[in-house]
Design an enzyme around this catalytic site. Structure first.
Site, mmCIF file in Angstrom:
data_model
loop_
_atom_site.group_PDB
_atom_site.id
_atom_site.type_symbol
_atom_site.label_atom_id
_atom_site.label_comp_id
_atom_site.label_asym_id
_atom_site.label_seq_id
_atom_site.Cartn_x
_atom_site.Cartn_y
_atom_site.Cartn_z
ATOM 1 N N GLY A 58 0.803 -1.222 0.000
ATOM 2 C CA GLY A 58 0.000 0.000 0.000
ATOM 3 C C GLY A 58 0.830 1.263 0.000
ATOM 4 O O GLY A 58 0.585 2.182 -0.794
ATOM 5 N N ASN B 43 5.604 -4.502 9.493
ATOM 6 C CA ASN B 43 5.972 -5.227 10.704
ATOM 7 C C ASN B 43 7.296 -4.687 11.237
ATOM 8 O O ASN B 43 8.178 -4.265 10.472
ATOM 9 C CB ASN B 43 6.042 -6.734 10.461
ATOM 10 N N ASP C 128 10.265 -7.276 -2.078
ATOM 11 C CA ASP C 128 8.985 -7.821 -1.601
ATOM 12 C C ASP C 128 8.933 -9.298 -1.961
ATOM 13 O O ASP C 128 9.202 -9.665 -3.109
ATOM 14 C CB ASP C 128 7.790 -7.088 -2.215
ATOM 15 N N ASN D 51 -5.570 -6.806 -1.914
ATOM 16 C CA ASN D 51 -4.540 -5.767 -2.059
ATOM 17 C C ASN D 51 -4.989 -4.638 -2.983
ATOM 18 O O ASN D 51 -4.550 -3.492 -2.842
ATOM 19 C CB ASN D 51 -3.249 -6.341 -2.630
ATOM 20 N N LEU D 52 -5.833 -4.945 -3.951
ATOM 21 C CA LEU D 52 -6.109 -4.011 -5.039
ATOM 22 C C LEU D 52 -6.872 -2.777 -4.580
ATOM 23 O O LEU D 52 -6.922 -1.767 -5.304
ATOM 24 C CB LEU D 52 -6.876 -4.718 -6.154
ATOM 25 N N GLN D 53 -7.464 -2.807 -3.393
ATOM 26 C CA GLN D 53 -8.180 -1.660 -2.846
ATOM 27 C C GLN D 53 -7.252 -0.489 -2.570
ATOM 28 O O GLN D 53 -7.668 0.664 -2.526
ATOM 29 C CB GLN D 53 -8.918 -2.119 -1.569
ATOM 30 N N CYS E 114 -3.409 -4.767 9.740
ATOM 31 C CA CYS E 114 -4.310 -4.307 8.680
ATOM 32 C C CYS E 114 -5.462 -5.293 8.495
ATOM 33 O O CYS E 114 -6.604 -4.901 8.286
ATOM 34 C CB CYS E 114 -3.508 -4.147 7.397
ATOM 35 N N LYS F 8 4.764 -9.390 -6.035
ATOM 36 C CA LYS F 8 4.619 -7.934 -5.982
ATOM 37 C C LYS F 8 5.844 -7.212 -6.541
ATOM 38 O O LYS F 8 5.711 -6.175 -7.205
ATOM 39 C CB LYS F 8 4.345 -7.481 -4.544
#
Length: 238
Positions: A43, A131, A64, A72-74, A187, A86
């Site tokens: 994000g 994290n 990543d 995730n796409l939101q 999240c 990713k």
């Protein structure tokens, strides 16, 4: 390291930078010569990668180990292919946006065992991971290598950005050793408003460009916080 002269196509592409007072050709050349590592292509990392690629950073490293999922796409707006790694998805996005940017993919989990090796090839690091273990490993390696680190974090409706530099406070001054991931809301458990990651990631890209070009005053010794619900920015020193 000096960059090659801007090509005619690059001169047209970066025209708004080249006429910008304080940036100009010297600033754009600095961006082209820069080697920047982005830890996390989620994000926060998505807008960081998008704006640094658009700005013409010469080399982007992307760390990543995760794959793109539907949820995730939101907010992770550079990704479109579910199931794709990713880092590889981010590389595809960058190449489509700006072919003048070279990309190095690090499709692996960054931790204390490999952080110094990964960071070693770069001039600047941005960390938007979710994290503390990864954030601590990144910060420790950046500190040991004397690399500036732009750090951003988000939770629900709120976010923050700061810069750790060789002549400033350390990561541990802001995040004490006793802090643990179990103390922080995830999240998955609490949710995250999509545009919040865009606000924080874009601010991080701005700090990176300032550090690379020498423009303005970076957020060293300062934390900029954003209250999305209240539409308020605040700042505190540490």
């Amino acid at each position: 390291m000096a960059a090659d002269p801007l090509s005619p196509e690059e001169t047209r592409r970066y025209a708004r930078h080249l006429v910008l007072k304080g940036m100009g050709g010297g600033g754009q050349q600095a961006l082209k010569a820069a080697r920047v590592l982005v830890v996390g292509a989620g994000g926060i990392g998505s807008p960081v990668i998008a704006y640094l690629a658009g700005a013409g950073v010469g080399r982007l490293g992307i760390v990543d180990h995760d794959a793109v999922s539907l949820s995730n796409l939101q907010r992770q707006v550079i990704h479109t292919s579910i199931g794709m790694g990713k880092a590889e998805s981010a590389e595809r996005f960058v190449h489509a946006l700006n072919p003048h940017v070279a990309v190095t993919v690090h499709a692996e989990q960054l931790d204390a065992s490999n952080a110094a090796t990964i960071l070693g090839g770069y001039d600047l690091v941005l960390d938007g991971t979710d994290n503390l273990a990864t954030r601590r490993a990144t910060a420790a390696a950046a500190e040991a290598l004397r690399l500036p680190l732009v750090s951003g974090a988000v939770s629900m409706f709120d976010g923050q950005v700061t810069v750790f530099a060789a002549d400033g406070p350390r990561f541990g001054d802001l995040y004490p050793e006793e802090a643990d991931d179990t103390d922080l809301p995830s999240c998955e458990a609490t949710g995250i408003l999509g545009p919040l990651t865009g606000v924080i990631g874009t601010l991080m890209a701005m700090e990176a460009i300032k550090l690379i070009t020498g423009i303005g005053e970076p957020l060293i010794r300062r934390v900029l916080t954003y209250d999305g619900k209240g539409a308020r920015f605040s700042e505190f020193s540490y």
